[in-house]
Design a protein around this motif. Structure first.
Motif, PDB file in Angstrom:
ATOM      1  N   GLY A  47      28.420  12.058  45.518  1.00 53.53           N
ATOM      2  CA  GLY A  47      28.742  12.597  44.210  1.00 53.53           C
ATOM      3  C   GLY A  47      28.329  14.059  44.148  1.00 53.53           C
ATOM      4  O   GLY A  47      27.431  14.500  44.868  1.00 53.53           O
ATOM      5  N   ARG A  48      28.988  14.815  43.285  1.00 55.96           N
ATOM      6  CA  ARG A  48      28.756  16.263  43.232  1.00 55.96           C
ATOM      7  C   ARG A  48      28.532  16.695  41.786  1.00 55.96           C
ATOM      8  O   ARG A  48      29.118  16.133  40.864  1.00 55.96           O
ATOM      9  CB  ARG A  48      29.961  17.002  43.816  1.00 55.96           C
ATOM     10  CG  ARG A  48      29.820  18.510  43.860  1.00 55.96           C
ATOM     11  CD  ARG A  48      31.033  19.151  44.507  1.00 55.96           C
ATOM     12  NE  ARG A  48      30.972  20.603  44.428  1.00 55.96           N
ATOM     13  CZ  ARG A  48      31.952  21.422  44.806  1.00 55.96           C
ATOM     14  NH1 ARG A  48      33.082  20.912  45.309  1.00 55.96           N
ATOM     15  NH2 ARG A  48      31.831  22.731  44.695  1.00 55.96           N
ATOM     16  N   VAL A  49      27.686  17.725  41.601  1.00 49.00           N
ATOM     17  CA  VAL A  49      27.420  18.257  40.266  1.00 49.00           C
ATOM     18  C   VAL A  49      27.607  19.769  40.263  1.00 49.00           C
ATOM     19  O   VAL A  49      27.146  20.475  41.165  1.00 49.00           O
ATOM     20  CB  VAL A  49      25.987  17.931  39.788  1.00 49.00           C
ATOM     21  CG1 VAL A  49      25.707  18.613  38.450  1.00 49.00           C
ATOM     22  CG2 VAL A  49      25.798  16.425  39.642  1.00 49.00           C
ATOM     23  N   ILE A  50      28.299  20.247  39.231  1.00 45.31           N
ATOM     24  CA  ILE A  50      28.364  21.679  38.943  1.00 45.31           C
ATOM     25  C   ILE A  50      27.327  21.924  37.853  1.00 45.31           C
ATOM     26  O   ILE A  50      27.486  21.467  36.716  1.00 45.31           O
ATOM     27  CB  ILE A  50      29.749  22.097  38.441  1.00 45.31           C
ATOM     28  CG1 ILE A  50      30.839  21.705  39.438  1.00 45.31           C
ATOM     29  CG2 ILE A  50      29.790  23.607  38.178  1.00 45.31           C
ATOM     30  CD1 ILE A  50      32.245  21.861  38.888  1.00 45.31           C
ATOM     31  N   GLY A  51      26.246  22.610  38.190  1.00 51.82           N
ATOM     32  CA  GLY A  51      25.183  22.891  37.233  1.00 51.82           C
ATOM     33  C   GLY A  51      25.314  24.301  36.686  1.00 51.82           C
ATOM     34  O   GLY A  51      25.266  25.267  37.455  1.00 51.82           O
ATOM     35  N   ILE A  52      25.479  24.420  35.376  1.00 47.42           N
ATOM     36  CA  ILE A  52      25.702  25.720  34.739  1.00 47.42           C
ATOM     37  C   ILE A  52      24.552  26.036  33.791  1.00 47.42           C
ATOM     38  O   ILE A  52      24.112  25.178  33.035  1.00 47.42           O
ATOM     39  CB  ILE A  52      27.025  25.717  33.947  1.00 47.42           C
ATOM     40  CG1 ILE A  52      28.201  25.330  34.844  1.00 47.42           C
ATOM     41  CG2 ILE A  52      27.270  27.074  33.286  1.00 47.42           C
ATOM     42  CD1 ILE A  52      29.491  25.068  34.074  1.00 47.42           C
ATOM     43  N   ASP A  53      24.071  27.270  33.836  1.00 43.83           N
ATOM     44  CA  ASP A  53      23.083  27.702  32.856  1.00 43.83           C
ATOM     45  C   ASP A  53      23.166  29.210  32.703  1.00 43.83           C
ATOM     46  O   ASP A  53      23.398  29.933  33.676  1.00 43.83           O
ATOM     47  CB  ASP A  53      21.660  27.301  33.261  1.00 43.83           C
ATOM     48  CG  ASP A  53      20.760  27.105  32.043  1.00 43.83           C
ATOM     49  OD1 ASP A  53      20.377  25.959  31.766  1.00 43.83           O
ATOM     50  OD2 ASP A  53      20.481  28.110  31.357  1.00 43.83           O
ATOM     51  N   ARG A  54      22.968  29.665  31.468  1.00 40.74           N
ATOM     52  CA  ARG A  54      22.987  31.111  31.213  1.00 40.74           C
ATOM     53  C   ARG A  54      21.627  31.748  31.484  1.00 40.74           C
ATOM     54  O   ARG A  54      21.508  32.971  31.517  1.00 40.74           O
ATOM     55  CB  ARG A  54      23.412  31.384  29.765  1.00 40.74           C
ATOM     56  CG  ARG A  54      22.498  30.783  28.724  1.00 40.74           C
ATOM     57  CD  ARG A  54      22.808  31.286  27.321  1.00 40.74           C
ATOM     58  NE  ARG A  54      23.959  30.611  26.746  1.00 40.74           N
ATOM     59  CZ  ARG A  54      24.410  30.839  25.499  1.00 40.74           C
ATOM     60  NH1 ARG A  54      23.791  31.727  24.729  1.00 40.74           N
ATOM     61  NH2 ARG A  54      25.427  30.197  25.021  1.00 40.74           N
TER      62      ARG A  54
END
Length: 311
Positions: A47-54
């Motif tokens: 499984g894969r995750v795109i982790g986004i944070d400003r």
């Protein structure tokens, strides 16, 4: 800092998200990686995750914490409202699930110099992304009285907005309001002691309003919900944890709008609007933290989880 990082409603959110091997998921509010770590564990082996944070500081911490997962996680600097563009840049057209844990993070509250808390004396900053944008100090010292009052009403629902703004104007005419404690003291003397809230500091609503304005939190949430639906697969889950009524209202209304088909007046015999149902809401009432979780993490007290599944 690691000790203070307790993901809220973790098990409840992951039960709805249902991560599995081979799936691609977006954690639009990565923080220090608590939710992403659990998604990756539950979607083993690929499984894969795109982790986004400003927040660049959060990304640094998460990159260390998540390094064991290798290329199964992609860490991206940006606002979750840009998840469509970010996914496109990564060559991803659709994702299997999206998780947003909106609002201020433990990292931001607990870092003294960030200016999110009135409990510590710090510069009036409040930017989640310290690489750009105006600060809370810019707003407090430069906005007109009318603009300030509207901001406190709209984003803080502060009934003493007019008196607080009047005191702010008096103070800034003498010298620039530069720190969190300066502003907190102004708010304290603006509200009669008999009317101070019992459970929160009297400056809570003012600080909330400024933080929301500085980071365009409500606008980002609205855009993020729409962006997420464009890349979410049919059958994919959209999970949102919010922490105050303004956010929760946006999520509830947007989910309800997705679930509602025709919006023509009942008097019309035939549908003319062309609107179709695009999702079904899985949480008819918001899911709240258990008493045990609130005892372990008091910040979970105001958390609300809502989930929709794309049709």
């Amino acid at each position: 800092m690691e000790a203070s990082h307790i993901p809220v409603l973790l098990n409840e959110a992951l039960e709805f998200l249902e991560p599995e091997s081979g799936g691609i998921y977006v954690d639009g509010t990565l923080g220090m990686g608590g939710h992403t770590s659990e998604i990756l564990k539950r979607s083993y082996p690929d499984g894969r995750v795109i982790g986004i944070d400003r927040d660049t500081e959060a990304l640094k911490i998460a990159s260390v914490r998540l390094q064991e997962f290798g290329d199964r996680v992609s860490l991206m600097h940006g606002n979750f409202s840009e998840m469509g563009r970010i996914a496109h840049e990564l060559g991803i057209k659709e994702v299997d699930g999206i998780l947003l844990d909106v609002g201020v993070s433990s990292l931001q509250i607990d870092t003294d110099i960030r200016g999110f808390s009135f409990l510590r004396d710090a510069p009036l900053d409040m930017r989640m992304d310290t690489t750009c944008g105006i600060t809370a100090g810019d707003i407090v010292n430069n906005y007109s009285p009318k603009e300030l009052q509207e901001l406190l009403w709209k984003f803080g629902e502060e009934s003493y907005a007019r008196r607080i703004v009047r005191e702010i104007i008096k103070a800034r005419e003498i010298s620039r309001i530069a720190t969190t404690r300066e502003l907190a003291r102004i708010v304290e003397r603006s509200i009669p002691r008999r009317d101070w809230p019992r459970e929160i500091h009297p400056a809570t609503k003012t600080f909330q309003a400024l933080r929301i304005a500085v980071n365009d939190e409500l606008g980002s949430l609205e855009r993020g919900l729409d962006a997420g639906m464009t890349i979410l697969k049919s059958g994919g889950r959209f999970c949102v944890v919010s922490f105050h009524s303004l956010e929760d209202r946006i999520v509830k209304n947007r989910f309800r709008d997705w679930e509602k088909p025709c919006i023509c007046p009942p008097s019309l015999p035939v549908c003319n609007c062309g609107k179709v149902k695009t999702a079904r809401v899985l949480t008819k009432k918001a899911v709240k933290a258990s008493d045990d979780e609130i005892t372990a993490n008091p910040r979970a007290r105001s958390a609300r989880l809502r989930v929709a599944e794309k049709i």
